[in-house]
Motif scaffolding. Structure first.
Motif, PDB file in Angstrom:
ATOM      1  N   GLY A 165      99.043  40.695 -23.265  1.00  0.00           N
ATOM      2  CA  GLY A 165      98.110  40.160 -24.488  1.00  0.00           C
ATOM      3  C   GLY A 165      98.962  41.043 -25.526  1.00  0.00           C
ATOM      4  O   GLY A 165      98.448  40.780 -26.935  1.00  0.00           O
ATOM      5  N   TRP A 166      99.915  41.799 -25.429  1.00  0.00           N
ATOM      6  CA  TRP A 166     100.641  42.617 -26.348  1.00  0.00           C
ATOM      7  C   TRP A 166     102.104  41.889 -26.491  1.00  0.00           C
ATOM      8  O   TRP A 166     102.566  41.329 -25.709  1.00  0.00           O
ATOM      9  CB  TRP A 166     100.749  43.909 -25.935  1.00  0.00           C
ATOM     10  N   ALA A 167     102.576  42.156 -27.831  1.00  0.00           N
ATOM     11  CA  ALA A 167     103.860  41.554 -27.970  1.00  0.00           C
ATOM     12  C   ALA A 167     104.801  42.603 -29.072  1.00  0.00           C
ATOM     13  O   ALA A 167     103.805  42.543 -30.064  1.00  0.00           O
ATOM     14  CB  ALA A 167     103.912  40.027 -28.362  1.00  0.00           C
TER      15      ALA A 167
ATOM     16  N   TRP B 247     102.742  38.978 -34.451  1.00  0.00           N
ATOM     17  CA  TRP B 247     101.811  37.958 -35.032  1.00  0.00           C
ATOM     18  C   TRP B 247     101.051  37.450 -33.819  1.00  0.00           C
ATOM     19  O   TRP B 247      99.686  37.192 -33.961  1.00  0.00           O
ATOM     20  CB  TRP B 247     102.413  36.816 -35.594  1.00  0.00           C
ATOM     21  N   ASN B 248     101.428  37.483 -32.570  1.00  0.00           N
ATOM     22  CA  ASN B 248     100.816  36.704 -31.635  1.00  0.00           C
ATOM     23  C   ASN B 248     100.176  37.857 -30.378  1.00  0.00           C
ATOM     24  O   ASN B 248      99.827  37.522 -29.350  1.00  0.00           O
ATOM     25  CB  ASN B 248     101.745  35.908 -30.651  1.00  0.00           C
ATOM     26  N   ASP B 249     100.336  39.327 -31.116  1.00  0.00           N
ATOM     27  CA  ASP B 249      99.708  40.426 -30.309  1.00  0.00           C
ATOM     28  C   ASP B 249      98.076  40.417 -30.525  1.00  0.00           C
ATOM     29  O   ASP B 249      97.741  40.335 -31.580  1.00  0.00           O
ATOM     30  CB  ASP B 249     100.204  41.535 -30.664  1.00  0.00           C
ATOM     31  N   GLY B 250      97.373  40.438 -29.233  1.00  0.00           N
ATOM     32  CA  GLY B 250      95.941  40.307 -29.405  1.00  0.00           C
ATOM     33  C   GLY B 250      95.220  41.607 -29.431  1.00  0.00           C
ATOM     34  O   GLY B 250      93.977  41.616 -29.316  1.00  0.00           O
ATOM     35  N   ARG B 251      95.981  42.825 -29.435  1.00  0.00           N
ATOM     36  CA  ARG B 251      95.252  44.033 -29.226  1.00  0.00           C
ATOM     37  C   ARG B 251      94.074  44.715 -30.008  1.00  0.00           C
ATOM     38  O   ARG B 251      93.306  45.538 -29.731  1.00  0.00           O
ATOM     39  CB  ARG B 251      96.370  45.223 -28.763  1.00  0.00           C
TER      40      ARG B 251
ATOM     41  N   MET C   4      91.764  38.591 -38.058  1.00  0.00           N
ATOM     42  CA  MET C   4      91.919  38.420 -36.849  1.00  0.00           C
ATOM     43  C   MET C   4      93.147  39.157 -36.386  1.00  0.00           C
ATOM     44  O   MET C   4      93.967  39.714 -37.195  1.00  0.00           O
ATOM     45  CB  MET C   4      92.329  36.745 -36.877  1.00  0.00           C
ATOM     46  N   PRO C   5      93.258  39.362 -35.045  1.00  0.00           N
ATOM     47  CA  PRO C   5      94.188  40.491 -34.418  1.00  0.00           C
ATOM     48  C   PRO C   5      95.460  40.042 -34.884  1.00  0.00           C
ATOM     49  O   PRO C   5      96.513  40.899 -34.949  1.00  0.00           O
ATOM     50  CB  PRO C   5      93.928  40.340 -32.992  1.00  0.00           C
ATOM     51  N   GLY C   6      95.781  38.809 -35.259  1.00  0.00           N
ATOM     52  CA  GLY C   6      97.371  38.459 -35.519  1.00  0.00           C
ATOM     53  C   GLY C   6      98.044  38.875 -36.911  1.00  0.00           C
ATOM     54  O   GLY C   6      98.921  39.164 -37.085  1.00  0.00           O
ATOM     55  N   PHE C   7      96.788  39.197 -37.843  1.00  0.00           N
ATOM     56  CA  PHE C   7      97.136  39.613 -39.264  1.00  0.00           C
ATOM     57  C   PHE C   7      97.551  41.000 -39.283  1.00  0.00           C
ATOM     58  O   PHE C   7      97.341  41.769 -38.045  1.00  0.00           O
ATOM     59  CB  PHE C   7      95.783  39.385 -40.225  1.00  0.00           C
ATOM     60  N   THR C   8      98.351  41.626 -40.087  1.00  0.00           N
ATOM     61  CA  THR C   8      98.646  42.802 -40.269  1.00  0.00           C
ATOM     62  C   THR C   8      97.613  44.131 -40.410  1.00  0.00           C
ATOM     63  O   THR C   8      97.887  45.154 -39.671  1.00  0.00           O
ATOM     64  CB  THR C   8      99.589  43.092 -41.335  1.00  0.00           C
ATOM     65  N   ALA C   9      96.643  44.160 -41.122  1.00  0.00           N
ATOM     66  CA  ALA C   9      95.880  44.832 -41.569  1.00  0.00           C
ATOM     67  C   ALA C   9      94.947  45.538 -40.249  1.00  0.00           C
ATOM     68  O   ALA C   9      94.931  46.673 -40.009  1.00  0.00           O
ATOM     69  CB  ALA C   9      94.707  44.552 -42.583  1.00  0.00           C
TER      70      ALA C   9
END
Length: 480
Positions: A39-41, A98-102, A126-131
């Motif tokens: 789930g991490w990238a 962007w596709n990391d879900g942590r 959403m987890p894809g965003f930067t903040a």
């Protein structure tokens, strides 16, 4: 001459474009994604720079005379990944992609800290965003967070290396969750919710505006005589829109790249964050993009090809140019979680309905259909905002497939158009932004649409079969 550099997730692509908007040459270099945990990238920013320099070195070797005449450079790239820099402007850690879900849990924390987030940014956290990634880093890597002096998106880091200046365009900044998308400016309240200030952010410009010049030593390395201007540039999808001339409200297009999206330019913002519609500034002034986005599109075909030990072309060849009927099995394309409409980083893919009669062709067709059904979800989330889609252009690697576009036309029940040069969209769009930054020409004169080389029309009987299948496919989400 103009350069377009697209920093993708799986590869860097650099193209050389002349004053007649002809692609003179193109070079690419592959990139590796690191997966420290499921789930991490992540990616090492140094690998981006090495790949970009390699493409430019290759162009110098083969097209030195053309490269010498480059007047402008445009940048596009993958969105949402934070590059955290220390006081010496060196990366503190790999970029979380962007596709990391942590950072799923951190999204709820961020929205609690900043109740106006959805109203100001036009998006759901959403987890894809930067903040949310920065909230995660502050919690799990506090020393790195406290050492951070500057936060850049991937292509802005490339600009920093090329020019020495920290500048970002508003389209890429939209994907950070720190931008007031209507004002096209940083939100101090949003930055404060993440423990940051404007002093840690780059200066903002429009994508078609000048944003630095290439360093003299690099211009000398590549034999450039004009000290090229670097344009503001754009995130990958806004750059793709520029590349195909999608600069007017309603010019809907569909991307079939590593990820996928249904995207429409709009003249005013009508957000729908509850249905996970993305709202970004376009790369040109006074225009925005609204999108339904999925995390895995053409990458699903690459996955099944790898799993079955065949090339993508070998898998598609026996299926022909159009399906006779839907596949008897179903596929959920959630290999890396999903954005629109679920916002579920933990959901995973599914093949349903397998039997002894299932063969390779049946599975491959189901994979293509699953991506098309997910794009129908994206379409419906957008139409909930009042948008009407009568047709769509298709770009990205998946648009090469007649079969896939035929399936898409029948699932969406609209004409789907294949474009000339539809696979060079983001890099070509970046080159167009470079030209605008150099010449100041009228945007409509430069950002013209390419020819539509083929149109795929829905067939009434087949479209009806897919319409019957779609509700059953959607119910599979609860089982995944």
């Amino acid at each position: 001459m103009y350069l377009g550099i697209d920093l993708g997730t799986s590869a860097v692509k650099t193209i050389l474009v002349d004053d007649a908007q002809r692609v003179i040459a193109s070079r690419s270099r592959a990139l590796r994604i690191d997966v420290p945990r499921p789930g991490w990238a992540e990616q090492d920013p140094a690998a981006w720079i090495a790949a970009i320099f390699a493409t430019l070195d290759a162009l110098k070797a083969d097209h030195a005379r053309d490269l010498a005449e480059v007047a402008g450079i445009g940048l596009s790239g993958q969105m949402h990944g934070p590059v955290l820099l220390d006081a010496a402007m060196k990366p503190l850690r790999p970029c979380i992609l962007w596709n990391d879900g942590r950072s799923a849990a951190e999204c709820a924390v961020l929205e609690q800290r900043w109740p106006a987030l959805r109203q100001v940014t036009g998006n759901k956290a959403m987890p894809g965003f930067t903040a949310p990634k920065l909230v995660w880093i502050a919690d799990h890597e506090p020393r790195i967070f406290s050492a951070t002096r500057l936060v850049l998106q991937p292509k802005a880091y490339v600009r920093l290396v090329l020019s020495g200046e920290a500048i970002e365009d508003v389209s890429d900044a939209s994907g950070s969750l720190w931008l007031d998308v209507v004002k096209r400016d940083w939100s101090d309240e949003g930055l404060a919710a993440t423990g940051l200030t404007r002093a840690q952010m780059p200066r903002l410009v429009e994508g078609c505006a000048p944003a630095g010049r290439l360093r003299a030593d690099l211009a000398e390395r590549w034999g450039m005589t004009r000290h090229p201007i670097i344009a503001g540039g754009a995130g990958d999808n806004p750059a793709g829109a520029i590349g195909i001339g999608a600069i007017r409200p309603g010019a809907t297009f569909i991307t079939l790249g590593t990820s996928g999206a249904v995207i429409t330019p709009v003249a005013s913002v009508t957000p729908n964050p509850e249905r996970v519609v993305h709202t970004f500034c376009h790369a040109i002034p006074a225009l925005w993009l609204q999108a339904g986005a999925m995390l895995s599109a053409a990458s699903c075909l690459a996955w099944i090809a790898r799993l079955l030990g065949a090339s993508e072309a070998e898998l598609l060849a026996p299926l022909g140019a159009s399906p006779a009927a839907p596949s008897p099995i179903s596929f959920l394309p959630y290999l890396a979680g999903e954005r629109t409409p679920h916002d579920d980083p933990d959901v995973r893919g599914l093949l349903d309905g397998l039997s002894h009669a299932t063969d390779r062709n049946t599975i491959v067709q189901a994979v293509l259909e699953g991506v098309a059904f997910a794009l129908a979800d994206c379409r419906d989330a957008l139409t909930d905002t009042g948008l009407v889609m009568a047709e769509a252009d298709a770009i990205g690697g998946g648009s090469r497939s007649d079969l896939w576009l035929a399936i898409l036309a029948n699932v969406l029940t609209i004409p789907i158009h294949r474009l000339a040069e539809g696979e060079t969209g983001a890099a070509f769009g970046a080159a167009r932004l470079a030209r605008l930054a150099v010449t100041g020409e009228a945007i409509a004169d430069v950002c013209t649409p390419p020819a539509r080389v083929r149109t795929f029309m829905p067939a009434p009987a087949l479209a009806a079969d897919y319409a019957e299948r779609l509700p059953r496919w959607r119910r599979l989400y609860r089982r995944s």
